[in-house]
Motif scaffolding. Structure first.
Motif, PDB file in Angstrom:
ATOM      1  N   TYR A 144      -5.440   8.245  -1.543  1.00 28.60           N
ATOM      2  CA  TYR A 144      -5.283   7.209  -0.517  1.00 28.60           C
ATOM      3  C   TYR A 144      -6.637   6.742   0.001  1.00 28.60           C
ATOM      4  O   TYR A 144      -6.802   5.587   0.385  1.00 28.60           O
ATOM      5  CB  TYR A 144      -4.360   7.660   0.621  1.00 28.60           C
ATOM      6  N   GLN A 145      -7.637   7.631   0.011  1.00 35.17           N
ATOM      7  CA  GLN A 145      -8.965   7.233   0.457  1.00 35.17           C
ATOM      8  C   GLN A 145      -9.623   6.283  -0.543  1.00 35.17           C
ATOM      9  O   GLN A 145     -10.328   5.352  -0.139  1.00 35.17           O
ATOM     10  CB  GLN A 145      -9.836   8.473   0.691  1.00 35.17           C
ATOM     11  N   LEU A 153     -10.453  -2.194   1.619  1.00 30.83           N
ATOM     12  CA  LEU A 153     -11.376  -2.615   2.675  1.00 30.83           C
ATOM     13  C   LEU A 153     -12.496  -3.491   2.117  1.00 30.83           C
ATOM     14  O   LEU A 153     -13.013  -4.362   2.814  1.00 30.83           O
ATOM     15  CB  LEU A 153     -11.955  -1.402   3.408  1.00 30.83           C
ATOM     16  N   ASN A 209      -7.574  -4.773   7.743  1.00 29.74           N
ATOM     17  CA  ASN A 209      -8.383  -3.549   7.786  1.00 29.74           C
ATOM     18  C   ASN A 209      -7.833  -2.559   8.806  1.00 29.74           C
ATOM     19  O   ASN A 209      -7.758  -1.361   8.541  1.00 29.74           O
ATOM     20  CB  ASN A 209      -9.840  -3.880   8.077  1.00 29.74           C
ATOM     21  N   SER A 216       3.323  -1.472   3.889  1.00 28.92           N
ATOM     22  CA  SER A 216       2.996  -0.089   3.553  1.00 28.92           C
ATOM     23  C   SER A 216       4.273   0.730   3.496  1.00 28.92           C
ATOM     24  O   SER A 216       5.267   0.400   4.141  1.00 28.92           O
ATOM     25  CB  SER A 216       2.047   0.500   4.600  1.00 28.92           C
ATOM     26  N   GLN A 235       1.561   4.966   0.576  1.00 29.71           N
ATOM     27  CA  GLN A 235       1.104   6.075   1.400  1.00 29.71           C
ATOM     28  C   GLN A 235       2.046   7.262   1.236  1.00 29.71           C
ATOM     29  O   GLN A 235       2.197   8.084   2.147  1.00 29.71           O
ATOM     30  CB  GLN A 235       1.008   5.653   2.871  1.00 29.71           C
ATOM     31  N   LEU A 250       0.825  -1.206   0.000  1.00 27.32           N
ATOM     32  CA  LEU A 250       0.000   0.000   0.000  1.00 27.32           C
ATOM     33  C   LEU A 250       0.863   1.261   0.000  1.00 27.32           C
ATOM     34  O   LEU A 250       1.630   1.509   0.927  1.00 27.32           O
ATOM     35  CB  LEU A 250      -0.922  -0.011   1.224  1.00 27.32           C
ATOM     36  N   ILE A 299      -4.682  -1.064   7.288  1.00 26.61           N
ATOM     37  CA  ILE A 299      -5.020  -0.119   6.219  1.00 26.61           C
ATOM     38  C   ILE A 299      -5.525   1.197   6.810  1.00 26.61           C
ATOM     39  O   ILE A 299      -5.170   2.280   6.344  1.00 26.61           O
ATOM     40  CB  ILE A 299      -6.064  -0.747   5.269  1.00 26.61           C
ATOM     41  N   LEU A 300      -6.335   1.108   7.846  1.00 24.43           N
ATOM     42  CA  LEU A 300      -6.892   2.313   8.469  1.00 24.43           C
ATOM     43  C   LEU A 300      -5.891   3.046   9.364  1.00 24.43           C
ATOM     44  O   LEU A 300      -6.089   4.215   9.674  1.00 24.43           O
ATOM     45  CB  LEU A 300      -8.144   1.948   9.278  1.00 24.43           C
ATOM     46  N   GLU A 306      -1.600   6.782   7.087  1.00 26.14           N
ATOM     47  CA  GLU A 306      -1.996   7.873   6.204  1.00 26.14           C
ATOM     48  C   GLU A 306      -0.746   8.436   5.561  1.00 26.14           C
ATOM     49  O   GLU A 306       0.336   8.399   6.139  1.00 26.14           O
ATOM     50  CB  GLU A 306      -2.728   8.966   6.984  1.00 26.14           C
ATOM     51  N   ARG A 348      -7.906   2.974  -0.057  1.00 27.21           N
ATOM     52  CA  ARG A 348      -8.383   2.412   1.214  1.00 27.21           C
ATOM     53  C   ARG A 348      -9.754   1.763   1.042  1.00 27.21           C
ATOM     54  O   ARG A 348      -9.975   0.635   1.487  1.00 27.21           O
ATOM     55  CB  ARG A 348      -8.447   3.541   2.246  1.00 27.21           C
ATOM     56  N   GLU A 349     -10.672   2.465   0.387  1.00 26.66           N
ATOM     57  CA  GLU A 349     -12.023   1.916   0.181  1.00 26.66           C
ATOM     58  C   GLU A 349     -11.980   0.605  -0.596  1.00 26.66           C
ATOM     59  O   GLU A 349     -12.671  -0.360  -0.247  1.00 26.66           O
ATOM     60  CB  GLU A 349     -12.888   2.921  -0.579  1.00 26.66           C
TER      61      GLU A 349
END
Length: 161
Positions: free
Chosen positions: A61-62, A69, A112, A85, A47, A45, A115-116, A119, A65-66
């Motif tokens: 990134y959002q 997830l 999850n 990441s 970032q 991932l 991932i959350l 940032e 992320r979606e």
């Protein structure tokens, strides 16, 4: 969509959406049908700072992320799955990459959370080569594996991919 806005992240998003809409299958289901279900899967991932840029009104990134997830439960129930990441701890640092989740079956909750938990940091580098290499090291020797890199950019730490 013009040529400048067609990035690898856009392509990933479009492939995910079109695959689901046209076939009713998710990417993990397609991978399972192709005989990839038992192979260790590592998600890499991005970032880095460029993931703070927007596509429309949503930061990159959002979007990533979606998508992730939405697929982690399917992927991790079919294959040992882990997460790497980069770009989430320090700016201008080519050593800013780490394993957030070791690969294992049923790791969706950990994936999850990982991932959350990260940032992008403005001006962070994109050590894509080293991050993919680290992900590959998590795949048991002598076995095949899948590395899903979710990135919008190119390696910028002096390595060729």
């Amino acid at each position: 969509m013009n040529k400048k806005s067609l990035t690898p992240l856009n392509i990933f998003v479009l492939c995910s959406v079109f695959t689901t809409l046209l076939t009713g299958w998710s990417l993990p289901a397609l991978a399972q049908g192709a005989g990839l279900s038992a192979q260790t899967t590592m998600i890499v991932l991005d970032q880095s700072g460029s993931m703070l840029q927007s596509i429309g009104e949503t930061e990159r990134y959002q979007i990533a992320r979606e998508i992730l997830l939405d697929i982690t439960d399917d992927i991790s129930s079919n294959a040992p799955t882990g997460l790497v990441s980069f770009g989430h701890r320090a700016s201008e640092d080519c050593s800013d990459f780490e394993v957030l989740v070791q690969p294992r079956f049923g790791s969706a909750a950990e994936l999850n959370a990982g991932i959350l938990s990260v940032e992008p940091i403005n001006n962070s580098k994109t050590p894509l080569f080293d991050s993919i290499d680290l992900a590959a090291q998590q795949i048991p020797k002598g076995q095949g594996g899948v590395i899903l890199a979710v990135s919008d950019g190119e390696e910028n730490c002096g390595k060729n991919i």
